[in-house]
Design an enzyme around this catalytic site. Sequence first.
Site, PDB file in Angstrom:
ATOM      1  N   THR A   1       0.808  -1.221   0.000  1.00  0.00           N
ATOM      2  CA  THR A   1       0.000   0.000   0.000  1.00  0.00           C
ATOM      3  C   THR A   1       0.849   1.283   0.000  1.00  0.00           C
ATOM      4  O   THR A   1       1.860   1.367   0.679  1.00  0.00           O
ATOM      5  CB  THR A   1      -0.888   0.004   1.255  1.00  0.00           C
ATOM      6  OG1 THR A   1      -1.615  -1.208   1.280  1.00  0.00           O
ATOM      7  CG2 THR A   1      -1.841   1.170   1.252  1.00  0.00           C
TER       8      THR A   1
ATOM      9  N   GLY B   1       2.712  -2.308   8.329  1.00  0.00           N
ATOM     10  CA  GLY B   1       2.811  -2.906   9.667  1.00  0.00           C
ATOM     11  C   GLY B   1       4.219  -3.399   9.922  1.00  0.00           C
ATOM     12  O   GLY B   1       4.785  -4.124   9.110  1.00  0.00           O
TER      13      GLY B   1
ATOM     14  N   GLU C   1      -6.594  -5.490   3.676  1.00  0.00           N
ATOM     15  CA  GLU C   1      -6.361  -6.702   2.866  1.00  0.00           C
ATOM     16  C   GLU C   1      -7.565  -7.000   1.974  1.00  0.00           C
ATOM     17  O   GLU C   1      -8.089  -8.111   1.948  1.00  0.00           O
ATOM     18  CB  GLU C   1      -6.023  -7.883   3.772  1.00  0.00           C
ATOM     19  CG  GLU C   1      -4.746  -7.608   4.561  1.00  0.00           C
ATOM     20  CD  GLU C   1      -4.159  -8.847   5.220  1.00  0.00           C
ATOM     21  OE1 GLU C   1      -4.343  -9.943   4.657  1.00  0.00           O
ATOM     22  OE2 GLU C   1      -3.511  -8.710   6.248  1.00  0.00           O
TER      23      GLU C   1
END
Lengths: 748, 748
Positions: free
Chosen positions: B189, B228, B488
Amino acid sequence: MTRLSTVNPDATVLDPQRFIKRERDGSALDIDQINTFLESDPHARDLTHQLVDQLAHDPVIKTDTSTYDLTKTEQREVTVKKIARMALYMEQDVKTVRKHFRDTDLLKSMQDLNDNTTPPLTNKDLSIFDKRLSLVANMDPQLSTRIGVHLGLFGNCIKGNGTDEQIKYWLQTRGALLIKGIYGCFAMTELGHGSNVAQLQTTATYDQESDTFVINTPDLAATKWWIGGAAHSATHTACYARLKVGGKDYGVKTFVVPLRDPSTLQLMPGVTIGDIGAKMGRDGIDNGWIQFRNVVIPREFMLSRFTKVQRNLGGQPTVQIDPQMDQISGYSALLSGRVNMVMDSFRFGSKFATIATRYAVGRQQFSEKPGEPEKQLIDYPLHQYRVLPQIVIPYIISPAAFSLLNYYYSTLDELYAASSKNDKRALLVVGQKLKNLFIDSASLKATNTWLVAQLIDELRQTCGGHGYSGYNAFGKGYNDWVVQCTWEGDNNILSLTSAKSILKKFVDSATKGKYNKELDGRSFRYLDPQFIRKVFTTSSENKLDSLYDYTNIWAVALLKLLRHIAKQVEKTKDLDGASKLLVLVSKFHALYVMLNTYYEKLNSPTDSYVTCPKTKEELWKVYKLFSLYFIDKHAGEFQQFKILSPDQISQVVQPRLLQLLPEIRKECIALTDAFKWPDGMLNAPIGYYDGDIYHNYFNEVLKNNPVEKDGAGIPPYHKLLADMLTRGDEFERLGGANNAEILTKLAK
Amino acid sequence: MTRLSTVNPDATVLDPQRFIKRERDGSALDIDQINTFLESDPHARDLTHQLVDQLAHDPVIKTDTSTYDLTKTEQREVTVKKIARMALYMEQDVKTVRKHFRDTDLLKSMQDLNDNTTPPLTNKDLSIFDKRLSLVANMDPQLSTRIGVHLGLFGNCIKGNGTDEQIKYWLQTRGALLIKGIYGCFAMTELGHGSNVAQLQTTATYDQESDTFVINTPDLAATKWWIGGAAHSATHTACYARLKVGGKDYGVKTFVVPLRDPSTLQLMPGVTIGDIGAKMGRDGIDNGWIQFRNVVIPREFMLSRFTKVQRNLGGQPTVQIDPQMDQISGYSALLSGRVNMVMDSFRFGSKFATIATRYAVGRQQFSEKPGEPEKQLIDYPLHQYRVLPQIVIPYIISPAAFSLLNYYYSTLDELYAASSKNDKRALLVVGQKLKNLFIDSASLKATNTWLVAQLIDELRQTCGGHGYSGYNAFGKGYNDWVVQCTWEGDNNILSLTSAKSILKKFVDSATKGKYNKELDGRSFRYLDPQFIRKVFTTSSENKLDSLYDYTNIWAVALLKLLRHIAKQVEKTKDLDGASKLLVLVSKFHALYVMLNTYYEKLNSPTDSYVTCPKTKEELWKVYKLFSLYFIDKHAGEFQQFKILSPDQISQVVQPRLLQLLPEIRKECIALTDAFKWPDGMLNAPIGYYDGDIYHNYFNEVLKNNPVEKDGAGIPPYHKLLADMLTRGDEFERLGGANNAEILTKLAK
């Protein structure tokens, strides 16, 4: 712009500002007129803007994205600083209403118990500050709650249950209404009882000898719980406790109980207080629990407008209760909160509508064909369906919210006047008005706090991952908001009680022709016996032709639903068994009232303030979209109760709904600009006015998370990570005792 | 019990334990059989219990209510300690699968690049740890995400796109799969692009002379965002970047890019990283942003199973791409997450179902008549309607979740086998299976993450104010959960893409008879041309007589909905215009698949493990309730598309639904006990097993907010409050300059 962005100024791909500007340039709407419509009238609008401007720039009260990083402890301390600041605005606001800034100290005279020349503080005196508080709720909900508990709950409890002297003493002389001298909390809810106030277990036992009440917490479940302000701030509480006199239980009454010394905040003897701790949201409120162990207060601290205990030395003390007024006063304490929550729904909803719409216009994703520029989110039909009905929700709430607030204030003024004069006839009328007000406020509070909870959630999802960022307002907004669905009357309980009253009214009207045109004409016109007869005797199809049809269909829906319930209950004798449908009655009532109020305001030559024809036309589209959206949402009931046929749903409702969306889409930026929220109020960089989504967002993230200190280099717990990653092989770590060689030796 | 509670043991009013005990004593169900049914089979069930028991008691991993008070910084550090602990369990779990604990160091051999005798790590080797991770997601979602990004996203990206040698090197030799040596993140992303992966803007430019790639962030919007693990922990990333060779753009490919030195965690040259900061939930995850400025990696760091760049000194470098497999590999990286989220939905939902049910049984409020004991919440019809359908949701998810997971693993094994052997025929079949898997996982992920978000919210509200307390799990649970709706694969995008595929399959089957019984028989039986013909040629009413009818009606609903959409699109040529209905197709598909899977499992003589007739009967009630609840929710569509008539809704669906509720209510404690969550997993005192709601809750609040330090006496910011309350009169504060006396002087 930002130092860390390597921006190519020629980039054609992502330039959200351009899109937002294009919408503004192309708009045909007069957003000032819309704003006046939304803010009720020019006077109220101007006041809103003045207050918002002041609050959003006040050095103490203004919020920025750093708010989202505050810990619970920090939030609580910051909130107290803001309360102290609001206290100064309170003084200013009261003096502004009275236009009294010079010569004598107005507030000092108000506090003077012996001053008989200064008129007492009225609701009118507090009108500017009330609005200020309502607006600050939109910036910083926990701040307004912390003050609202003190003024709205503690204050209204005293106003509703105290004698004139008690009201003057606690609220003026002691300074409470000026946020001075004492700080109140509202000790109603207990660990074991919330909705069922009549079963609260805290006791207030009268001791005639000392002429005092002794307050006690008899059981863990009687611990006062969730009490906003109790954990750290409150010096006094309005305590709900069972009045016990001479061994008899007179039910739950209200008492002012000192909790802490106002100069040191030290607890009074017998008072145990703890912090409720972490919450889903509003961590800046110091909710606490309170236990009382033989806490002694003078008899005069009981609020005794409607309940009086008289000392009778040598005999039994006497207890006088005015049951009718005691019940009415029960209504009024929580009314203020509910009425304000409807206004909150309008404002809070409009904030997120603004953020999500700007993002939807500025954000692009996917192109129709490879090589073409990516489409703006708002140009996808699904995105329009997800965003645009949410924009119109605050539009339709607004007129009803203002109307309810005004009706609440005027009814309360009537109540105080009638009750001061002890005018029984007037009290009877006021009592009926209060009952209707209870129905409306309960149904509107429940319906709208639910709608806005869904609105925030739905709109957060339309912003994808960026909606989940702490800095774009949705997370904290949702967490702060949703408590409104369960507090000061749980939404389901409120829906049920209001629906049961509506059902009773329906049966009275349908079977006995009972209907009070004057009182019920405000929100219950669908219960007019003539209308009922018309609906149930006409066999023609319900139409959506005229503008009023979009309101009227909900009146029809209500009647059909109510008749269905009435028949079912008649058969089963089980009213609770119809609860699922009753919740729907409350919702339909709220939707009807809101559409009706909006319709009347926009139609009014004096009250709409919308003269531009294009603007008015757009506002009618807003109205239609709202009605169609909820008809479609409730298509199940509309078909089941034969309000509309399946074909009407397929051929009228849904096609019109889908046709309206691209039309409303054309003005979605203007429609949300018309809320006129400054960036400081939105506090969400993806929704700032200039539409420079990516730079604004990146800059706020960077401001709160400086890249050098925290990101690059060595994070605080790097050793934990490094130790894990560089740990040796297991057999070595364990001293090699699992090796074949050692094991062989061990086997010997 | 608690030192601060003055409990009267004779109190009859509030004794929630008694009610919960009564339910257990009166239950006729075999909850062990139910638990086996829910956990798929006896073997899987035992493993679940072993792992849950270990995790809930592990000194590092266990959670208690103090978790709810941790700041973001504390959460992040604690999470790393837990990761390090999980790494040790990982070693244990791999050795357990291989039953290899002695003689030679299994893991060391696996890491040895030159060892050719130890078979490489397979999915089977990771099966215990995968389950452990799935279970820990239920206790501490941020922990599982932080590990899941490393193993599931970084690891699967390498597995799906790397050559065998690359897989072995990065995942085994470097230690990644053992959470050792390197720690990965997943840089897909960007700030400006999420769903549209093909438009990512980060570049990887091949430099033939140095035989390297140069990674760059060309624009602010190309900043890798939300990554993350990037902010603090990751040493490497699987980076999605546009492959540029000789000036040509080959689209987005994957590259392993080192970010930090694993021994010091210091950033590599050219890498800029920042912290994304505060989020709505999961603050323990160090989401970060990454910018690359001329970061150089060897050519061999490109994952090149399907895309190969060859150096050709003196000429143009060559690029080889296998387009078919490249696309398939695109599917697989995100599949794992989606499949796991369906399992999470079962488990996470069941946790809140347990908490709210125990509270509903133990909590009393309002009595029928004055003086009577108050009724338990669960005995109110409305409360039953709010709670019980939520209990059955995880029941119906479970069989589909296990089935999907097993199918995912078996298909992935097929994929790796076929792709290693480069077996084109097998790859074709696997490709089709993956497409079906994509549809199912997308539809089930979207539908169930939404259902569970609503479940948590609805059940929180049924616990009133206590649901809003931070210590009763709902707040953090909701905030942690809802990111699953947008990450996701955003739920709306997933719903649309899966529905579009279903629509295409429908048209192929209905118009061309195209239907692959073997492949489509698993989830798309309603697309069998024979069934389609039957549905559209039979004019008889749809019934709810047999048990299978409760599944079948959804198959019928899907076909009618699909036909309606197909006709509409044929007319309008606007597929996007049907988006609102397409989202519904995805939801109906998920409901159908879940009901069908549950039906087959419970009906199976070998797979249900439910032999007790009463228990089986109850599980059929669960099944019916689920189907009826959602038919009623979608009564609008069921009537509009003439699946059921308004009378059937009124006379069959709703009465049956309302009749089932009090029946299911009788076993609601057993049905939630059957999930077998220990208190440590629930981490919500109002839902602990013993049902001692008030003491448990009070004790946890007290433990985290000690009464002496914090509540009583003088709170930290008492001076701020005292200064405000004791502030003097305004004229004095301002030096008296507004006094008449002074003003008169000034006027002279």
